[in-house]
Design a protein around this motif. Structure first.
Motif, PDB file in Angstrom:
ATOM      1  N   UNK A 142      77.778  19.827 -51.647  1.00  0.00           N
ATOM      2  CA  UNK A 142      78.525  20.457 -52.679  1.00  0.00           C
ATOM      3  C   UNK A 142      79.884  19.565 -52.996  1.00  0.00           C
ATOM      4  N   UNK A 143      80.419  19.555 -52.024  1.00  0.00           N
ATOM      5  CA  UNK A 143      81.635  18.301 -52.234  1.00  0.00           C
ATOM      6  C   UNK A 143      81.597  17.219 -52.783  1.00  0.00           C
ATOM      7  N   UNK A 144      80.515  16.902 -53.036  1.00  0.00           N
ATOM      8  CA  UNK A 144      79.843  15.677 -54.221  1.00  0.00           C
ATOM      9  C   UNK A 144      80.194  15.960 -54.971  1.00  0.00           C
ATOM     10  N   UNK A 145      79.770  16.770 -55.700  1.00  0.00           N
ATOM     11  CA  UNK A 145      80.519  17.478 -57.027  1.00  0.00           C
ATOM     12  C   UNK A 145      81.433  17.943 -57.326  1.00  0.00           C
ATOM     13  N   UNK A 146      82.466  18.631 -56.210  1.00  0.00           N
ATOM     14  CA  UNK A 146      83.898  18.557 -56.381  1.00  0.00           C
ATOM     15  C   UNK A 146      84.416  17.301 -56.939  1.00  0.00           C
ATOM     16  N   UNK A 152      82.245  24.322 -62.029  1.00  0.00           N
ATOM     17  CA  UNK A 152      82.215  25.099 -60.916  1.00  0.00           C
ATOM     18  C   UNK A 152      81.166  25.430 -60.809  1.00  0.00           C
ATOM     19  N   UNK A 153      79.640  25.941 -62.456  1.00  0.00           N
ATOM     20  CA  UNK A 153      78.726  26.059 -62.224  1.00  0.00           C
ATOM     21  C   UNK A 153      78.053  24.660 -61.414  1.00  0.00           C
ATOM     22  N   UNK A 154      78.332  23.829 -61.200  1.00  0.00           N
ATOM     23  CA  UNK A 154      78.071  22.316 -61.200  1.00  0.00           C
ATOM     24  C   UNK A 154      77.785  22.117 -60.012  1.00  0.00           C
ATOM     25  N   UNK A 155      78.967  22.582 -59.673  1.00  0.00           N
ATOM     26  CA  UNK A 155      78.775  22.986 -57.807  1.00  0.00           C
ATOM     27  C   UNK A 155      78.075  23.906 -57.225  1.00  0.00           C
ATOM     28  N   UNK A 161      70.068  24.713 -55.603  1.00  0.00           N
ATOM     29  CA  UNK A 161      69.193  23.581 -56.122  1.00  0.00           C
ATOM     30  C   UNK A 161      68.129  23.095 -54.496  1.00  0.00           C
ATOM     31  N   UNK A 162      69.371  21.986 -53.791  1.00  0.00           N
ATOM     32  CA  UNK A 162      69.047  22.165 -52.496  1.00  0.00           C
ATOM     33  C   UNK A 162      68.513  22.955 -51.504  1.00  0.00           C
ATOM     34  N   UNK A 163      69.268  24.110 -51.541  1.00  0.00           N
ATOM     35  CA  UNK A 163      69.067  24.977 -50.247  1.00  0.00           C
ATOM     36  C   UNK A 163      67.598  25.155 -50.772  1.00  0.00           C
ATOM     37  N   UNK A 194      74.778  27.625 -62.678  1.00  0.00           N
ATOM     38  CA  UNK A 194      74.121  27.107 -63.683  1.00  0.00           C
ATOM     39  C   UNK A 194      74.337  25.843 -64.614  1.00  0.00           C
ATOM     40  N   UNK A 195      74.023  24.487 -64.071  1.00  0.00           N
ATOM     41  CA  UNK A 195      75.315  23.223 -64.799  1.00  0.00           C
ATOM     42  C   UNK A 195      75.410  23.224 -66.054  1.00  0.00           C
ATOM     43  N   UNK A 196      76.605  22.814 -65.821  1.00  0.00           N
ATOM     44  CA  UNK A 196      78.222  22.749 -67.125  1.00  0.00           C
ATOM     45  C   UNK A 196      78.613  24.455 -67.401  1.00  0.00           C
ATOM     46  N   UNK A 197      78.470  25.479 -66.525  1.00  0.00           N
ATOM     47  CA  UNK A 197      79.197  26.265 -66.889  1.00  0.00           C
ATOM     48  C   UNK A 197      79.896  26.574 -65.849  1.00  0.00           C
TER      49      UNK A 197
END
Length: 271
Positions: A142-146, A152-155, A161-163, A194-197
């Motif tokens: 998650x941190x990598x997406x910050x 926010x949805x990308x994080x 997905x990973x979990x 959801x990504x992009x949201x």
């Protein structure tokens, strides 16, 4: 818990203040970790963390936090099926095979740092060891997406997905959040999405990212003490958290120890 929805952008100078708050918070978590063994109470862990806060002349925003009644401690100590908000108790003694989540906040010069670790007491089952490893690893996913320009949805989606790819579940009721002059600021950062949201991430935002992971089902309930959240199926849970700044050079973890290592497991980086 109530939420402050305001989003605040921090200056580089304010981020340095938050980094000091984060170092103290990490040291408090480390102190609790280092005394944890069978026979030690969850109140003892809280006391160890409080000694660190007292040493630096700071306090935890958890203490007297408004809720069903003012929260009575500087940390939350959650054991096994307890996901978050476990109240330290001198009668709750740790046992071999338990897993313990310690969550602490620190207020330094008006700014808050917030972080948590989960760790085993002695040997645990392979299922529980997997739970710990996945929950810790997904915090860094998650941190990598910050990153400024993400949403926010990308994080949230990356965490979910990973979990779920490891056959585990993220909580639906409890989320990460912005943090700064208040412990709970915007934006709210769920552990699913959801990504992009969602809100656009910007340089200067600071986020307390906190994956909370369960086995078998995401369902939870609150105990009669009106604070402690447990898995509804009674299976173990895990929770890791860092306060992270979004900078022009990418995410910066503010809640590491002074030497740059993370608290728990003798402060050594395990991921």
């Amino acid at each position: 818990m109530t939420w402050e929805r305001q989003i605040t952008i921090k200056s580089p100078q304010e981020l340095e203040i938050m980094r000091i708050a984060g170092q103290i918070n990490a040291e408090a978590l480390q102190a609790a970790h280092d005394i944890a063994r069978p026979g030690v109470s969850t109140a003892d862990l809280n006391a160890a963390a409080e000694e660190v806060l007292k040493k630096y002349g700071v306090y935890s925003p958890f203490l007297n936090y408004p809720g069903p009644y003012p929260y009575p401690a500087s940390t939350t100590i959650s054991v096994n099926e307890e996901l978050v908000h476990g109240i330290p108790n001198p009668r709750r003694k740790l046992r071999e095979g338990d897993i313990v989540s310690v969550d602490c906040g620190t207020v330094y010069e008006g700014f808050v740092a917030d972080s948590a670790i989960t760790f085993p007491i002695g040997e645990v089952s392979p299922q529980v060891q997997k739970l710990l490893e996945v929950t810790e690893a997904v915090l860094y996913v998650g941190i990598e997406k910050l990153v400024a320009g993400n949403r926010v949805g990308d994080v949230s989606a990356a965490i979910q997905q990973y979990v779920e790819s490891h056959g585990l579940h993220v909580t639906r009721e409890y989320t990460g959040h912005g943090v700064g002059r208040q412990m709970h600021e915007g934006p709210q950062v769920p552990n699913y999405g959801s990504p992009g949201r969602g809100m656009l991430l910007r340089v200067g935002m600071t986020i307390a990212l906190e994956p909370m992971v369960l086995i078998g089902s995401p369902a939870t309930r609150v105990l009669e003490d009106q604070w402690t959240v447990v898995s509804r199926n009674g299976l173990p849970t895990a929770h890791f958290e860092h306060t992270v700044a979004i900078t022009e050079n990418g995410p910066r973890i503010l809640t590491l120890l002074k030497d740059g290592s993370k608290p728990g497991r003798n402060g050594k980086n395990q991921v």
